[in-house]
Design an enzyme around this catalytic site. Sequence first.
Site, PDB file in Angstrom:
ATOM      1  N   ARG A  38      -0.452 -22.244  -9.089  1.00 56.56           N
ATOM      2  CA  ARG A  38      -0.044 -21.864 -10.433  1.00 56.56           C
ATOM      3  C   ARG A  38       1.420 -22.194 -10.696  1.00 56.56           C
ATOM      4  NH1 ARG A  38      -4.057 -17.498 -11.219  1.00 56.56           N
ATOM      5  NH2 ARG A  38      -3.979 -16.686 -13.341  1.00 56.56           N
ATOM      6  N   ARG A  60     -12.907  -9.951 -23.737  1.00 56.52           N
ATOM      7  CA  ARG A  60     -13.514 -10.073 -22.405  1.00 56.52           C
ATOM      8  C   ARG A  60     -13.677  -8.722 -21.714  1.00 56.52           C
ATOM      9  NH1 ARG A  60     -11.122 -14.230 -17.988  1.00 56.52           N
ATOM     10  NH2 ARG A  60      -9.357 -12.808 -17.825  1.00 56.52           N
ATOM     11  N   ARG A 109      -9.967  -5.674 -18.159  1.00 59.35           N
ATOM     12  CA  ARG A 109      -8.951  -5.806 -17.115  1.00 59.35           C
ATOM     13  C   ARG A 109      -7.599  -5.369 -17.664  1.00 59.35           C
ATOM     14  NH1 ARG A 109      -9.697 -11.798 -14.546  1.00 59.35           N
ATOM     15  NH2 ARG A 109      -7.443 -11.730 -14.862  1.00 59.35           N
ATOM     16  N   ARG A 165       0.887 -13.493 -20.057  1.00 58.60           N
ATOM     17  CA  ARG A 165       0.198 -14.457 -19.190  1.00 58.60           C
ATOM     18  C   ARG A 165       0.206 -15.846 -19.812  1.00 58.60           C
ATOM     19  NH1 ARG A 165      -5.304 -11.898 -18.814  1.00 58.60           N
ATOM     20  NH2 ARG A 165      -5.960 -13.523 -17.399  1.00 58.60           N
TER      21      ARG A 165
HETATM   22  P1  AMP Z   1      -6.675 -14.697 -12.386  1.00 59.94           P
HETATM   23  O1  AMP Z   1      -7.876 -13.892 -12.057  1.00 59.94           O
HETATM   24  O2  AMP Z   1      -6.678 -16.051 -11.731  1.00 59.94           O
HETATM   25  O3  AMP Z   1      -6.400 -14.761 -13.866  1.00 59.94           O
HETATM   26  O4  AMP Z   1      -5.409 -13.942 -11.736  1.00 59.94           O
HETATM   27  C1  AMP Z   1      -5.059 -12.635 -12.145  1.00 59.94           C
HETATM   28  C2  AMP Z   1      -3.619 -12.333 -11.767  1.00 59.94           C
HETATM   29  O5  AMP Z   1      -3.457 -12.434 -10.345  1.00 59.94           O
HETATM   30  C3  AMP Z   1      -2.582 -13.277 -12.347  1.00 59.94           C
HETATM   31  O6  AMP Z   1      -2.207 -12.949 -13.665  1.00 59.94           O
HETATM   32  C4  AMP Z   1      -1.432 -13.093 -11.350  1.00 59.94           C
HETATM   33  O7  AMP Z   1      -0.757 -11.867 -11.566  1.00 59.94           O
HETATM   34  C5  AMP Z   1      -2.177 -12.981 -10.035  1.00 59.94           C
HETATM   35  N1  AMP Z   1      -2.397 -14.307  -9.427  1.00 59.94           N
HETATM   36  C6  AMP Z   1      -3.583 -14.934  -9.166  1.00 59.94           C
HETATM   37  N2  AMP Z   1      -3.406 -16.145  -8.626  1.00 59.94           N
HETATM   38  C7  AMP Z   1      -2.049 -16.316  -8.549  1.00 59.94           C
HETATM   39  C8  AMP Z   1      -1.214 -17.388  -8.113  1.00 59.94           C
HETATM   40  N3  AMP Z   1      -1.714 -18.540  -7.664  1.00 59.94           N
HETATM   41  N4  AMP Z   1       0.140 -17.205  -8.178  1.00 59.94           N
HETATM   42  C9  AMP Z   1       0.674 -16.047  -8.622  1.00 59.94           C
HETATM   43  N5  AMP Z   1      -0.050 -15.018  -9.074  1.00 59.94           N
HETATM   44  C10 AMP Z   1      -1.406 -15.143  -9.044  1.00 59.94           C
END
Ligand code: AMP
Length: 208
Positions: free
Chosen positions: A88, A127, A155, A166
């Site tokens: 990311r 969602r 969530r 985000r």
């Molecule tokens: P997601 O389910 O991929 O949307 O991830 C949810 C949250 O987890 C994100 O908003 C971040 O806070 C954290 N997160 C997940 N993957 C990463 C990553 N590669 N780098 C940093 N934070 C992450």
Amino acid sequence: MKLVLLGPPGAGKGTQAAFIVEKYGIPHISTGDILRAAVKAGTELGKLAESYMSKGELVPDEVVIGVAIERLAQPDCAKGFLLDGFPRTVAQAEALDKELAKLNRPLSAVLSLEVEEAEVVRRLSGRRVCSGCGAIYTAADKALCETCSGQLITRADDQPEAIRRRMQVYREQTEPLVNYYAMKGILKRIPAVGDVKEVFTRIEAALG
Ligand code: AMP
């Protein structure tokens, strides 16, 4: 097949990931899922991650890189993998490149799910996820999961303030990866609008 799925929050990465892993028989590695499981289990990693996640901030690179690399070292990844939500940041992408170069296993392709910001904000606002099995629902008209009868919840990071943060984090820190992988010649741009099965057909075509 060694794949990365890239795209803003709400682009449908989770939904497409499920189709991809079924068709190509590779493990689905979602750093978001791993971190949410750690939060639920109340581990040290979970406690640290929760303070960032609930605000829509990124968990620090050194933490997430460790989590991803540890997962990639497991034997089921020998046949390939689908990374969803990692990398990311450019620092994460560089760490991943370094690790895969060490193993002599470069990425096959990076799928970039492309969708307008107004559309993802609309999708995320409605969602719901199942607190039991994690299934994703886009309509707000159900209270229980069709599969496991778990409660459907919003969530913490799908609250309006966290959604805005985000999106901003995505634009500033993750979007540069589109160019990063385009320069490496492995980027596949996938329009992520319309029916989810249509989007998957575009992915299949891009992967040949
Ligand atoms: P997601 O389910 O991929 O949307 O991830 C949810 C949250 O987890 C994100 O908003 C971040 O806070 C954290 N997160 C997940 N993957 C990463 C990553 N590669 N780098 C940093 N934070 C992450």
